[in-house]
Design an enzyme around this catalytic site. Sequence first.
Site, PDB file in Angstrom:
ATOM      1  N   HIS A 121       0.802  -1.228   0.000  1.00  0.00           N
ATOM      2  CA  HIS A 121       0.000   0.000   0.000  1.00  0.00           C
ATOM      3  C   HIS A 121       0.836   1.280   0.000  1.00  0.00           C
ATOM      4  O   HIS A 121       0.297   2.370  -0.089  1.00  0.00           O
ATOM      5  CB  HIS A 121      -1.006   0.000   1.162  1.00  0.00           C
ATOM      6  CG  HIS A 121      -0.437   0.287   2.518  1.00  0.00           C
ATOM      7  ND1 HIS A 121      -0.666   1.459   3.185  1.00  0.00           N
ATOM      8  CD2 HIS A 121       0.357  -0.449   3.343  1.00  0.00           C
ATOM      9  CE1 HIS A 121      -0.073   1.431   4.366  1.00  0.00           C
ATOM     10  NE2 HIS A 121       0.555   0.281   4.480  1.00  0.00           N
TER      11      HIS A 121
ATOM     12  N   CYS B 202       1.960   6.901  11.926  1.00  0.00           N
ATOM     13  CA  CYS B 202       1.754   6.325  13.250  1.00  0.00           C
ATOM     14  C   CYS B 202       2.055   7.341  14.341  1.00  0.00           C
ATOM     15  O   CYS B 202       1.482   7.297  15.414  1.00  0.00           O
ATOM     16  CB  CYS B 202       2.665   5.115  13.433  1.00  0.00           C
ATOM     17  SG  CYS B 202       2.536   3.973  12.073  1.00  0.00           S
TER      18      CYS B 202
HETATM   19  N1  PLP Z   1       8.296   0.642   7.700  1.00  0.00           N
HETATM   20  C1  PLP Z   1       8.216   1.885   7.193  1.00  0.00           C
HETATM   21  C2  PLP Z   1       9.477   2.594   6.792  1.00  0.00           C
HETATM   22  C3  PLP Z   1       6.980   2.512   7.043  1.00  0.00           C
HETATM   23  O1  PLP Z   1       6.919   3.737   6.545  1.00  0.00           O
HETATM   24  C4  PLP Z   1       5.814   1.804   7.437  1.00  0.00           C
HETATM   25  C5  PLP Z   1       4.488   2.457   7.361  1.00  0.00           C
HETATM   26  O2  PLP Z   1       4.378   3.682   7.462  1.00  0.00           O
HETATM   27  C6  PLP Z   1       5.951   0.499   7.942  1.00  0.00           C
HETATM   28  C7  PLP Z   1       7.211  -0.042   8.049  1.00  0.00           C
HETATM   29  C8  PLP Z   1       4.738  -0.313   8.319  1.00  0.00           C
HETATM   30  O3  PLP Z   1       4.058  -0.684   7.150  1.00  0.00           O
HETATM   31  P1  PLP Z   1       2.640  -1.441   7.112  1.00  0.00           P
HETATM   32  O4  PLP Z   1       1.612  -0.366   7.090  1.00  0.00           O
HETATM   33  O5  PLP Z   1       2.661  -2.223   5.860  1.00  0.00           O
HETATM   34  O6  PLP Z   1       2.554  -2.321   8.304  1.00  0.00           O
END
Ligand code: PLP
Length: 385
Positions: free
Chosen positions: A195, A323
């Site tokens: 996504h 987040c």
């Molecule tokens: N790692 C990074 C660098 C991200 O930017 C994100 C989401 O913002 C994630 C991991 C987590 O991704 P997911 O939404 O697929 O769990």
Amino acid sequence: MTYLDHNATSPLLPEARVAWLDAEDRFPGNPSSPHRLGTRADAALDQARQRLAAILGCSPPDIVWTSGATEACNTVLHHTAARASAAPVCVSAIEHPAVLETARHLFRDRLHLIPVGRDGVADLAWLTHHLARERPALVALMAANNETGVLQPWREAQERCTAAGAAFFCDATQWCGRLPARGLGACDFVAGSAHKFGGPRGVGFLKTPSGSPLLPLFHGGQQQEGRRAGTENLPGILALVAAFEACEARLASEGTLPARRAMRDRFERDLLAALPSATVTGAGAERLWNTINVVMPEVADCRQRWVVKLDKAGFAVSTGSACASGSEQPSHVLTAMGRRADEAGRALRFSAGWLTPDSAWHDLLRAIVALQPEMAGTGSVADAR
Ligand code: PLP
């Protein structure tokens, strides 16, 4: 609404939508089922693995499908924690919480943070020095930072870790689909998420080291050679691969990246001309073409107001990572770069996608310039002229 929050989630690309719908129709079976519909679904899964492996430059069996990058990151760290009884891990100070929080939870005082400079780039000299002293069970360095877009020296880190015999993990969630993925296959572990590059939500991948077993995070099924229990999301996986290939095709076309970078640079230049006391985070470093992180001029409660006012004006933008944006804590990424908490609290992130038109940046700039007197009127007068 002008959508400039692609680092949080990027809307489905047309190529992914077609692949998703097509797979829902053509592959109704469960890849683990013994009948022909199951076998057909299993063959499609195999083909998807081959296509993703070709993009990353690794062997198809190295790929494990996951629900996204958070699961992929957790899998790597749980696997490492279970195998390394006393060895420490090195994790960059600017990793996404999916890596950083999981490493804190599992490794506690065996976690060493790789520092970053004021430009947001991880300190390779620190890593080299550290590797000369001890062999960590894992080194984690992301490819591109989600809040600032600053590119990390993951290729050099991978080479140094391999030479030192330490496993190397690259969270490439924000790099995939925005810069060519070739070379990522050389890392022991790579995490990606559909996504973020125009695939559907809830599907991602983990590239694992060739030929070595992976301790599963989930139990309850023998799918994916026992490495990840649970029925594979075949339509999501086929849409992931279609989106990734579509992005790679755009990246392969000559002049694409310079044009995109020029768009970003023009916006930054015009923004700084309009708001001289704003600063672009990581301005001196190489950054993703789609991401601009700006510390806005000082005004009372600036962060919330800009996001809310821009939202009302028709622009979806973000503060730091998706987040972190709901929390009161200043961004750990910006503070690791030496920004004060009040500066980190004024950061806005604009992140574009492949289908974002050039005019979105012009419109955003116009909106910011129009809102600025109102913003300045509520607090400091630095940019009120
Ligand atoms: N790692 C990074 C660098 C991200 O930017 C994100 C989401 O913002 C994630 C991991 C987590 O991704 P997911 O939404 O697929 O769990």
